[in-house]
Design a protein around this motif. Structure first.
Motif, mmCIF file in Angstrom:
data_model
loop_
_atom_site.group_PDB
_atom_site.id
_atom_site.type_symbol
_atom_site.label_atom_id
_atom_site.label_comp_id
_atom_site.label_asym_id
_atom_site.label_seq_id
_atom_site.Cartn_x
_atom_site.Cartn_y
_atom_site.Cartn_z
ATOM 1 N N VAL A 1 0.828 -1.208 0.000
ATOM 2 C CA VAL A 1 0.000 0.000 0.000
ATOM 3 C C VAL A 1 0.865 1.262 0.000
ATOM 4 O O VAL A 1 0.588 2.213 -0.720
ATOM 5 C CB VAL A 1 -0.991 -0.007 1.184
ATOM 6 C CG1 VAL A 1 -1.728 1.317 1.301
ATOM 7 C CG2 VAL A 1 -1.990 -1.161 1.023
ATOM 8 N N ALA A 2 1.927 1.269 0.806
ATOM 9 C CA ALA A 2 2.802 2.450 0.867
ATOM 10 C C ALA A 2 3.472 2.697 -0.477
ATOM 11 O O ALA A 2 3.596 3.844 -0.923
ATOM 12 C CB ALA A 2 3.855 2.277 1.959
ATOM 13 N N TRP A 3 3.900 1.630 -1.141
ATOM 14 C CA TRP A 3 4.506 1.782 -2.460
ATOM 15 C C TRP A 3 3.473 2.319 -3.452
ATOM 16 O O TRP A 3 3.765 3.243 -4.216
ATOM 17 C CB TRP A 3 5.080 0.448 -2.934
ATOM 18 C CG TRP A 3 5.655 0.541 -4.300
ATOM 19 C CD1 TRP A 3 6.868 1.048 -4.653
ATOM 20 C CD2 TRP A 3 5.005 0.136 -5.510
ATOM 21 N NE1 TRP A 3 7.022 0.973 -6.011
ATOM 22 C CE2 TRP A 3 5.891 0.421 -6.568
ATOM 23 C CE3 TRP A 3 3.773 -0.436 -5.793
ATOM 24 C CZ2 TRP A 3 5.576 0.151 -7.894
ATOM 25 C CZ3 TRP A 3 3.460 -0.706 -7.109
ATOM 26 C CH2 TRP A 3 4.355 -0.413 -8.142
ATOM 27 N N ALA A 4 2.269 1.758 -3.442
ATOM 28 C CA ALA A 4 1.221 2.198 -4.366
ATOM 29 C C ALA A 4 0.817 3.650 -4.103
ATOM 30 O O ALA A 4 0.511 4.396 -5.038
ATOM 31 C CB ALA A 4 -0.003 1.281 -4.260
ATOM 32 N N ALA B 1 -8.725 -4.031 16.356
ATOM 33 C CA ALA B 1 -8.784 -2.616 16.752
ATOM 34 C C ALA B 1 -7.459 -2.141 17.327
ATOM 35 O O ALA B 1 -6.950 -1.065 16.958
ATOM 36 C CB ALA B 1 -9.915 -2.402 17.755
ATOM 37 N N ILE B 2 -6.874 -2.935 18.217
ATOM 38 C CA ILE B 2 -5.595 -2.551 18.829
ATOM 39 C C ILE B 2 -4.499 -2.514 17.774
ATOM 40 O O ILE B 2 -3.651 -1.618 17.774
ATOM 41 C CB ILE B 2 -5.245 -3.506 19.984
ATOM 42 C CG1 ILE B 2 -6.209 -3.261 21.148
ATOM 43 C CG2 ILE B 2 -3.798 -3.340 20.428
ATOM 44 C CD1 ILE B 2 -6.146 -4.305 22.229
ATOM 45 N N THR B 3 -4.508 -3.459 16.865
ATOM 46 C CA THR B 3 -3.504 -3.491 15.802
ATOM 47 C C THR B 3 -3.631 -2.271 14.904
ATOM 48 O O THR B 3 -2.629 -1.615 14.585
ATOM 49 C CB THR B 3 -3.632 -4.787 14.976
ATOM 50 O OG1 THR B 3 -3.403 -5.904 15.837
ATOM 51 C CG2 THR B 3 -2.638 -4.820 13.837
ATOM 52 N N LEU B 4 -4.848 -1.961 14.475
ATOM 53 C CA LEU B 4 -5.042 -0.804 13.600
ATOM 54 C C LEU B 4 -4.640 0.492 14.296
ATOM 55 O O LEU B 4 -3.936 1.323 13.718
ATOM 56 C CB LEU B 4 -6.488 -0.726 13.117
ATOM 57 C CG LEU B 4 -6.906 -1.785 12.102
ATOM 58 C CD1 LEU B 4 -8.402 -1.680 11.820
ATOM 59 C CD2 LEU B 4 -6.107 -1.674 10.820
ATOM 60 N N LEU B 5 -5.061 0.661 15.536
ATOM 61 C CA LEU B 5 -4.756 1.904 16.259
ATOM 62 C C LEU B 5 -3.284 1.975 16.692
ATOM 63 O O LEU B 5 -2.608 2.975 16.466
ATOM 64 C CB LEU B 5 -5.669 2.050 17.466
ATOM 65 C CG LEU B 5 -7.136 2.303 17.155
ATOM 66 C CD1 LEU B 5 -7.971 2.256 18.429
ATOM 67 C CD2 LEU B 5 -7.319 3.633 16.449
ATOM 68 N N ALA C 1 1.486 12.836 7.970
ATOM 69 C CA ALA C 1 0.758 12.036 8.965
ATOM 70 C C ALA C 1 -0.607 11.610 8.432
ATOM 71 O O ALA C 1 -1.023 10.459 8.614
ATOM 72 C CB ALA C 1 0.600 12.821 10.262
ATOM 73 N N LEU C 2 -1.294 12.523 7.773
ATOM 74 C CA LEU C 2 -2.604 12.196 7.203
ATOM 75 C C LEU C 2 -2.478 11.121 6.132
ATOM 76 O O LEU C 2 -3.225 10.137 6.141
ATOM 77 C CB LEU C 2 -3.258 13.453 6.620
ATOM 78 C CG LEU C 2 -4.614 13.248 5.962
ATOM 79 C CD1 LEU C 2 -5.630 12.726 6.972
ATOM 80 C CD2 LEU C 2 -5.099 14.533 5.320
ATOM 81 N N ARG C 3 -1.515 11.272 5.237
ATOM 82 C CA ARG C 3 -1.312 10.274 4.177
ATOM 83 C C ARG C 3 -0.912 8.925 4.762
ATOM 84 O O ARG C 3 -1.391 7.884 4.313
ATOM 85 C CB ARG C 3 -0.260 10.756 3.183
ATOM 86 C CG ARG C 3 -0.768 11.907 2.338
ATOM 87 C CD ARG C 3 0.174 12.248 1.210
ATOM 88 N NE ARG C 3 0.191 11.138 0.255
ATOM 89 C CZ ARG C 3 1.289 10.732 -0.380
ATOM 90 N NH1 ARG C 3 2.437 11.338 -0.182
ATOM 91 N NH2 ARG C 3 1.238 9.732 -1.238
ATOM 92 N N THR C 4 -0.037 8.955 5.773
ATOM 93 C CA THR C 4 0.387 7.700 6.409
ATOM 94 C C THR C 4 -0.803 7.025 7.089
ATOM 95 O O THR C 4 -0.997 5.813 6.949
ATOM 96 C CB THR C 4 1.510 7.969 7.431
ATOM 97 O OG1 THR C 4 2.640 8.516 6.742
ATOM 98 C CG2 THR C 4 1.920 6.704 8.155
ATOM 99 N N LEU D 1 -4.660 2.589 7.215
ATOM 100 C CA LEU D 1 -6.003 2.037 7.370
ATOM 101 C C LEU D 1 -6.239 0.930 6.333
ATOM 102 O O LEU D 1 -6.673 -0.172 6.679
ATOM 103 C CB LEU D 1 -7.057 3.132 7.241
ATOM 104 C CG LEU D 1 -8.494 2.715 7.486
ATOM 105 C CD1 LEU D 1 -8.661 2.118 8.874
ATOM 106 C CD2 LEU D 1 -9.414 3.897 7.311
ATOM 107 N N GLY D 2 -5.914 1.227 5.089
ATOM 108 C CA GLY D 2 -6.050 0.206 4.043
ATOM 109 C C GLY D 2 -5.084 -0.948 4.238
ATOM 110 O O GLY D 2 -5.456 -2.121 4.118
ATOM 111 N N ALA D 3 -3.827 -0.628 4.561
ATOM 112 C CA ALA D 3 -2.817 -1.672 4.743
ATOM 113 C C ALA D 3 -3.123 -2.522 5.975
ATOM 114 O O ALA D 3 -2.909 -3.740 5.954
ATOM 115 C CB ALA D 3 -1.432 -1.041 4.869
ATOM 116 N N GLY D 4 -3.604 -1.889 7.028
ATOM 117 C CA GLY D 4 -3.934 -2.637 8.238
ATOM 118 C C GLY D 4 -5.041 -3.644 8.003
ATOM 119 O O GLY D 4 -4.966 -4.785 8.470
#
Length: 136
Positions: free
Chosen positions: A53-56, A104-108, A72-75, A80-83
């Motif tokens: 996702v980061a590469w794309a 939830a804990i992993t995403l946050l 920060a917003l882009r990351t 969110l998508g990558a998680g």
């Protein structure tokens, strides 16, 4: 400033390994089997999803002209998508869905660490760029 990409990717990888180690330790799993292998195995689906996702999203570099807030917003949005993709990969690997509290804990948690790491790096780059431009 032309920062080598391996610094960014290496920092990202360390974030995922740190989060996986903290998670395994909190569940008493850190000493189960080879420590490093367990941490790598736990982090792998999430780092793989993040790398894709980061590469794309072209987050494989930091633009020194952008604000840390923009980064920060882009990351955060990319995470969110990558998680979610990472949770799917993990579920496919283990043959069972992730429990909602884990998801939830992993995403946050992982998202917070990624945003923090990349934000600090962005600030450092901005300060170096500012100092370099002031010298001219």
């Amino acid at each position: 400033m032309n920062m080598p990409r391996w610094i960014l990717w290496g920092g990202d990888l360390l974030v995922f390994l740190l989060f996986a180690a903290l998670g395994r330790a909190s569940h008493g799993l850190l000493n189960e089997g080879p420590v490093l292998w367990g941490v790598v195995r736990a982090a792998a689906p999430f780092f793989l999803a993040w790398a894709i996702v980061a590469w794309a999203a072209r987050l494989d570099r930091i633009d020194p002209m952008r604000s840390p807030g923009h980064g920060a917003l882009r990351t955060g949005l990319a995470w969110l998508g990558a998680g979610i993709l990472g949770l799917i990969l993990r579920s496919l690997t283990l043959g069972r869905p992730a429990p909602i509290p884990f998801a939830a804990i992993t995403l946050l948690g992982n998202g917070l660490l990624l945003v923090l790491w990349r934000g600090l790096l962005q600030l450092w780059i901005l300060r170096r760029e500012g100092a370099r431009l002031a010298e001219k």
